[in-house]
Design a protein around this motif. Structure first.
Motif: not given
Lengths: 249, 295
Positions: A53-57
């Protein structure tokens, strides 16, 4: 015990700020692992790295490896990864649609359209999340009409409906009252037979109550990892001892 | 002591004066609306009485200056309805997908440029739309469909569709950007792709805002006069895509200058019909916005 998720030398930066510093950690299968530590210690960041979900940052940079079931998570299809590694968020976040549609959302996304199959999946997921009896007569009602604790169990049901192997929980009870919290804790302990659960928590009592293993994070470092009982009774590291005895944090 | 008391009473006095001024300004606005409503009703009723409501609304011939005059405004009503519907059919999909693109997909730089362009589109005077339509669109349609005259309902629909784009795009973008990030995170965490997330979670969550945007577009399209007058041929035919047509708005605008007697009164009645349409649209808008606030 056999590890299902393995992090090795995992470092993560948000822009120029380092949030994770060489984390190496094996998460044992079919158990509950608690991630504890003061705010900003990297425990949530670590959790969100496991289902990417860190990919989105924006501006995130990751080095090191994370493997799930032996496969490099950064090289696998992200949607497939997230199907197998589900997530429950801090704030209950049901979609603004009916209870049924909330739970059916995941299976529909992954191509299940037959009403009979969906009905069965939805019922089973709601039963597994211990909320079936409360909502079975109002499946078509909007999920936002449920109480906070019910909404969170619905979110757990929604995550279970896609049949994940691992369930990531990011402080799942921090927005709930004590009674709802104990219901969720009870539910989580029931789920560990079939799922691997990794749970970030601010509440050390909660970690003691529900988890089998505990990892203590501080300033982006993994200070100590071990069986919950021994970590809390005989911490090896001085910083762990200071934290669990309430000297800071 | 005395001084202090004086200052305080003076302050109180001042406050009342300011309050009075604001109240007056508010009342002026309400007064304008009331004045227009009352004036339209009073001046619109007599002609309808004289012609007969059914004959007026459903008569298909508008010949106010013939030896045996006839005052049916059905051609105008249908043209306005078809024209608006056509603009919606053409403009809403374009506006909607543009809004999804801007709110969810577009890189920041492109988004900035497109949003600027959309704002400029909103600021162009309608007479300019009409002019460009007249010089480019009308000849284009004439050539493309091999007509004797390109000024027709289709030209008006295209112009209206472009004119309603800005409000649809802007309101839809606002609605889409207001969707809580938590919904989208939940969808992504279930293994849905970003595209699935936008169309199955974000858009449904923003639907009342998007519906309000469409209704606003309808209001703008049905009330537009200048641009459509310049491209639609302005003849009181029953509407057809390639027919020269006249809208409710353009009927009033084009005939008011020379009309007298019953024809002049009938134009007020046309304006009243238009006013009723706008009121209905406003009611629909309020309904959608209220639904948004509730959820």
């Amino acid at each position: 015990m056999k590890p299902i998720i393995t992090a090795k030398d995992l470092c993560l930066w948000y822009g120029s700020a380092q949030a994770l510093d060489h984390i190496t950690l094996d998460i044992p299968e079919n158990s509950i692992t608690a991630l504890i530590g003061p705010s900003g210690c990297g425990k949530s960041t670590f959790l969100k790295t496991l289902n990417r979900m860190n990919d989105l940052v924006e501006g995130v940079k990751i080095t090191g490896t994370v493997t799930y079931a032996g496969k490099d998570v950064f090289a696998t299809d992200v949607n497939q990864l997230r199907k197998e590694v589900g997530m429950v968020f801090q704030k209950p976040n049901p979609f603004p649609m009916s209870i049924y549609d909330n739970v059916a959302y995941g299976p529909r996304t992954h191509g299940i359209t037959a009403k009979k199959d969906l009905d069965q999946i939805v019922e089973q997921a709601l039963r597994d999340a211990a909320i079936w009896d409360e909502v079975k007569d109002r499946l078509k009602k909007n999920a936002l009409g449920l109480s906070g604790g019910q909404q969170q169990r619905l979110c757990i049901a929604r995550a279970l409906a896609v049949a994940p192997k691992v369930l990531l929980m990011d402080e799942p009870t921090s927005a709930l009252d004590p009674i709802s919290t104990s219901r969720i804790e009870e539910l989580v302990t029931q789920l560990k037979d079939r799922y691997t659960i990794i749970m970030v928590t601010h509440n050390m009592q909660q970690a003691v109550r529900v988890s089998d293993y505990t990892a203590f994070f501080l300033l982006g470092e993994l200070v100590e990892f071990g069986a919950t009982e021994s970590l809390f009774s005989q911490p090896v590291d001085r910083r762990t001892e200071d934290y669990i005895t309430g000297r800071f944090g | 002591m005395e001084m202090k008391k004086n200052t305080r009473s003076w302050q109180k006095h001042m406050e009342q004066v300011v309050y009075g001024i604001f109240l007056l300004l508010g009342l002026i606005t309400i007064g304008c609306v009331l004045l227009i409503t009352v004036y339209l009703v009073i001046s619109g009723i007599p002609a309808i009485r004289q012609i007969g409501l059914v004959e007026f609304l459903f008569g298909d011939t508008w010949k106010p200056t013939a030896a045996e005059p006839s005052y049916g405004i059905l051609p105008f009503i249908l043209t306005s309805v078809y024209g608006t519907a056509g603009a919606i059919v053409l403009g809403v999909p374009i506006g909607f997908f543009t809004a999804v693109y801007l709110a969810k997909m577009a890189p920041r730089k492109i988004k900035l440029v497109v949003e600027q362009a959309v704002s400029m589109l909103a600021g162009i005077p309608s007479v300019v739309y009409g002019l460009v339509g007249m010089m480019v669109l009308v000849p284009g349609i004439r050539e493309l469909f091999d007509l004797s005259d390109g000024a027709c309902l289709l030209a008006a629909i295209v112009v209206l569709a472009v004119m309603i784009l800005p409000s649809i795009i802007k309101m839809s973008v606002t609605a889409l950007e207001a969707v809580p990030k938590e919904y989208e995170d939940a969808s992504l965490a279930l293994g849905a792709t970003p595209e699935e997330t936008w169309f199955r979670v974000s858009v449904p969550a923003a639907k009342s805002g998007i519906a309000a945007a469409v209704v606003l577009g309808v209001g703008r399209a049905i009330g537009e006069a200048m641009a459509v007058m310049m491209v639609s041929g302005n003849v009181a035919n029953m509407p057809g895509l390639f027919e020269s047509v006249r809208f409710l708005t353009t009927a009033v605008a084009s005939e008011m200058g020379y009309a007298s007697g019953l024809q002049r009164q009938a134009l007020f009645s046309v304006a009243l019909v238009l006013f009723v349409f706008i009121m209905l649209i406003n009611a629909a808008l309020n309904y959608f916005l209220k639904g948004d606030r509730k959820s």
